[in-house]
Design a protein around this motif. Structure first.
Motif, mmCIF file in Angstrom:
data_model
loop_
_atom_site.group_PDB
_atom_site.id
_atom_site.type_symbol
_atom_site.label_atom_id
_atom_site.label_comp_id
_atom_site.label_asym_id
_atom_site.label_seq_id
_atom_site.Cartn_x
_atom_site.Cartn_y
_atom_site.Cartn_z
ATOM 1 N N ASP A 57 -2.367 4.277 11.980
ATOM 2 C CA ASP A 57 -3.083 5.006 13.023
ATOM 3 C C ASP A 57 -4.213 5.855 12.434
ATOM 4 O O ASP A 57 -3.960 6.724 11.603
ATOM 5 N N PRO A 58 -5.472 5.625 12.858
ATOM 6 C CA PRO A 58 -6.580 6.404 12.293
ATOM 7 C C PRO A 58 -6.495 7.898 12.597
ATOM 8 O O PRO A 58 -6.982 8.717 11.816
ATOM 9 N N VAL A 59 -5.861 8.256 13.718
ATOM 10 C CA VAL A 59 -5.705 9.684 14.028
ATOM 11 C C VAL A 59 -4.737 10.321 13.036
ATOM 12 O O VAL A 59 -4.980 11.405 12.500
ATOM 13 N N ALA A 60 -3.634 9.625 12.761
ATOM 14 C CA ALA A 60 -2.673 10.115 11.771
ATOM 15 C C ALA A 60 -3.326 10.225 10.396
ATOM 16 O O ALA A 60 -3.080 11.187 9.650
ATOM 17 N N ILE A 61 -4.159 9.253 10.060
ATOM 18 C CA ILE A 61 -4.849 9.287 8.767
ATOM 19 C C ILE A 61 -5.741 10.522 8.664
ATOM 20 O O ILE A 61 -5.851 11.144 7.601
ATOM 21 N N GLY A 62 -6.352 10.909 9.779
ATOM 22 C CA GLY A 62 -7.166 12.128 9.785
ATOM 23 C C GLY A 62 -6.347 13.354 9.413
ATOM 24 O O GLY A 62 -6.780 14.188 8.600
ATOM 25 N N TYR A 63 -5.151 13.473 9.995
ATOM 26 C CA TYR A 63 -4.256 14.577 9.632
ATOM 27 C C TYR A 63 -3.832 14.471 8.166
ATOM 28 O O TYR A 63 -3.715 15.475 7.468
ATOM 29 N N GLY A 64 -3.583 13.243 7.726
ATOM 30 C CA GLY A 64 -3.180 13.040 6.342
ATOM 31 C C GLY A 64 -4.259 13.444 5.357
ATOM 32 O O GLY A 64 -3.968 14.017 4.296
ATOM 33 N N LYS A 65 -5.513 13.147 5.688
ATOM 34 C CA LYS A 65 -6.624 13.514 4.806
ATOM 35 C C LYS A 65 -6.742 15.043 4.693
ATOM 36 O O LYS A 65 -7.081 15.575 3.633
ATOM 37 N N THR A 66 -6.461 15.730 5.805
ATOM 38 C CA THR A 66 -6.473 17.197 5.765
ATOM 39 C C THR A 66 -5.388 17.707 4.827
ATOM 40 O O THR A 66 -5.614 18.617 4.018
ATOM 41 N N LEU A 67 -4.204 17.104 4.910
ATOM 42 C CA LEU A 67 -3.104 17.513 4.038
ATOM 43 C C LEU A 67 -3.406 17.194 2.579
ATOM 44 O O LEU A 67 -3.035 17.952 1.675
ATOM 45 N N GLU A 68 -4.101 16.093 2.347
ATOM 46 C CA GLU A 68 -4.530 15.741 0.978
ATOM 47 C C GLU A 68 -5.355 16.864 0.359
ATOM 48 O O GLU A 68 -5.215 17.174 -0.823
ATOM 49 N N GLN A 69 -6.240 17.443 1.183
ATOM 50 C CA GLN A 69 -7.097 18.528 0.697
ATOM 51 C C GLN A 69 -6.299 19.803 0.436
ATOM 52 O O GLN A 69 -6.625 20.584 -0.458
ATOM 53 N N GLU A 70 -5.222 19.976 1.218
ATOM 54 C CA GLU A 70 -4.401 21.181 1.088
ATOM 55 C C GLU A 70 -3.438 21.103 -0.091
ATOM 56 O O GLU A 70 -3.088 22.126 -0.680
ATOM 57 N N ASP A 71 -2.970 19.897 -0.421
ATOM 58 C CA ASP A 71 -1.925 19.744 -1.427
ATOM 59 C C ASP A 71 -2.236 18.543 -2.310
ATOM 60 O O ASP A 71 -2.176 17.394 -1.868
ATOM 61 N N SER A 72 -2.560 18.794 -3.561
ATOM 62 C CA SER A 72 -2.974 17.728 -4.479
ATOM 63 C C SER A 72 -1.831 16.782 -4.840
ATOM 64 O O SER A 72 -2.063 15.718 -5.426
ATOM 65 N N ARG A 73 -0.603 17.153 -4.513
ATOM 66 C CA ARG A 73 0.541 16.283 -4.810
ATOM 67 C C ARG A 73 0.671 15.145 -3.801
ATOM 68 O O ARG A 73 1.478 14.239 -3.973
ATOM 69 N N PHE A 74 -0.145 15.187 -2.732
ATOM 70 C CA PHE A 74 -0.032 14.217 -1.644
ATOM 71 C C PHE A 74 -1.254 13.311 -1.572
ATOM 72 O O PHE A 74 -2.390 13.749 -1.746
ATOM 73 N N SER A 75 -0.997 12.011 -1.291
ATOM 74 C CA SER A 75 -2.062 11.035 -1.051
ATOM 75 C C SER A 75 -1.706 10.230 0.188
ATOM 76 O O SER A 75 -0.530 9.989 0.461
ATOM 77 N N ILE A 76 -2.713 9.799 0.946
ATOM 78 C CA ILE A 76 -2.489 9.036 2.178
ATOM 79 C C ILE A 76 -3.268 7.729 2.125
ATOM 80 O O ILE A 76 -4.385 7.682 1.606
ATOM 81 N N VAL A 77 -2.669 6.653 2.645
ATOM 82 C CA VAL A 77 -3.298 5.334 2.672
ATOM 83 C C VAL A 77 -3.199 4.779 4.092
ATOM 84 O O VAL A 77 -2.137 4.840 4.712
ATOM 85 N N GLN A 78 -4.303 4.237 4.603
ATOM 86 C CA GLN A 78 -4.269 3.597 5.919
ATOM 87 C C GLN A 78 -3.894 2.126 5.741
ATOM 88 O O GLN A 78 -4.720 1.275 5.464
ATOM 89 N N ASP A 79 -2.614 1.861 5.903
ATOM 90 C CA ASP A 79 -2.096 0.508 5.742
ATOM 91 C C ASP A 79 -0.653 0.505 6.235
ATOM 92 O O ASP A 79 -0.044 1.558 6.445
ATOM 93 N N SER A 80 -0.086 -0.680 6.400
ATOM 94 C CA SER A 80 1.319 -0.808 6.742
ATOM 95 C C SER A 80 2.176 -0.536 5.518
ATOM 96 O O SER A 80 1.810 -0.887 4.388
ATOM 97 N N PHE A 81 3.357 0.060 5.726
ATOM 98 C CA PHE A 81 4.279 0.265 4.602
ATOM 99 C C PHE A 81 4.766 -1.049 4.013
ATOM 100 O O PHE A 81 5.311 -1.086 2.912
ATOM 101 N N ALA A 82 4.546 -2.145 4.727
ATOM 102 C CA ALA A 82 4.904 -3.464 4.194
ATOM 103 C C ALA A 82 4.129 -3.769 2.917
ATOM 104 O O ALA A 82 4.575 -4.549 2.078
ATOM 105 N N ASN A 83 2.972 -3.131 2.758
ATOM 106 C CA ASN A 83 2.118 -3.374 1.591
ATOM 107 C C ASN A 83 2.227 -2.258 0.551
ATOM 108 O O ASN A 83 1.317 -2.056 -0.248
ATOM 109 N N MET A 84 3.346 -1.545 0.547
ATOM 110 C CA MET A 84 3.448 -0.361 -0.306
ATOM 111 C C MET A 84 3.384 -0.654 -1.800
ATOM 112 O O MET A 84 2.928 0.192 -2.581
#
Length: 312
Positions: A57-84
């Protein structure tokens, strides 16, 4: 429980994270970021550990990108978990992690946002895609699919026993008028459904079936479970929350097979030691407490199951 962005309530939040995090310096995957409820609690539990999130979901990715900026321990990818697998290697530089979390289904913000086309209660464009930039929308699929295939999808994925009757009504309607909105489809389904279930909107099962098909949810789940199990290091855990019987059957069967090995004829002289079993289930299936269900009715059907790798 905590409310996160967009008022999404994470189901069995503490129970799932308690089961998942076994090493505060470990590497973890959240296969279904959503609005970050489970993600944020995992990060709260970690010290030097890191977390990789996935969402279509691109909206969820937007929230994830914000969290990426807040916490360097976190990364977000726009893809299905099937491709993890490929992303775990790219982000962490290793192939194995300490835990994988999956909170399946549709998030509350997706359901409540009429523009996403998931809701049969609020009118909006008939879309239903987790990622609106990929694949056919529900409207496009309904306009082109055969009556038989439509009925099969609603029966297999929505467990709708009147699927043939409903598919016939949809095809008769589309012959003279395009079906473009959620309430348009919901009304057709309701009028074609001869036996409404008490306390359940008559379009519930049909919408579920179409949504699951449009997003290949069960196919992704089967591939994703395999990918997650393969990605676990010894002692690593896979925690999965499912919300309907189709998902839970797949998860339950997968974990049982991993923990017990394939079903063999009883007379064969084969012991467990010969099966090279590398996993075990942790406890029994966990369900939400009565207090959680009273606070969040959408949690009532949730089931949490946990699998742990015990050897390589």
């Amino acid at each position: 429980m905590t409310k996160t962005m967009a008022e999404h309530i994470s189901v069995m939040l503490n129970e799932s994270v308690d089961m998942l995090v076994t090493d505060i310096d470990g590497l973890y995957v959240d296969g279904t970021f959503g609005r970050g409820g489970h993600t944020r609690l995992v990060l709260d539990r970690l010290d030097k550990g890191r977390l990789l999130g996935f969402d279509k979901d691109p909206v969820a990715i937007g929230y994830g990108k914000t969290l990426e900026q807040e916490d360097s321990r976190f990364s977000i990818v726009q893809d299905s978990f099937a491709n993890m697998a490929e992303h775990i290697s790219d982000v962490f530089g290793v192939d194995r992690v300490d835990g994988v979390m999956m909170d399946l289904g549709v998030s509350s913000p997706q359901i409540d946002d009429a523009e996403r086309g998931f809701s049969f209660m609020n009118d909006g464009p008939l879309d239903m895609r987790m990622n609106p930039g990929k694949g056919l929308s529900a409207a496009e699929w309904i306009a082109s699919v055969s009556e038989k295939d439509m009925a099969d999808v609603m029966y297999q994925y929505g467990e709708e026993r009147f699927s043939r009757r409903i598919a016939k009504a949809i095809c008769e309607y589309r012959a003279h008028t395009p079906i473009l909105t959620t309430l348009q489809l919901s009304k057709i389904v309701a009028e074609a459904n001869p036996a409404w279930e008490k306390g359940k909107n008559p379009a519930t099962r049909a919408f579920q079936g179409i949504r699951i098909h449009i997003n290949n949810e069960l196919g992704d789940l089967e591939v994703g479970l395999d990918a997650a199990a393969e990605a676990l290091k010894v002692g690593g855990r896979l925690a999965v929350i499912s919300f309907h019987s189709l998902e839970d059957r797949i998860v339950k069967r997968f974990m049982k097979l991993k923990a017990k090995g394939p079903e063999l004829p009883r007379h064969l002289p084969i012991r467990n030691a010969h099966l090279d079993i590398k996993f075990k289930t942790i406890g029994k299936a966990i369900k939400p407490s009565l207090s959680e269900v009273s606070e969040n009715v959408r949690s009532r059907s949730a089931v949490l199951r946990v699998l742990e790798r015990v050897s390589d």
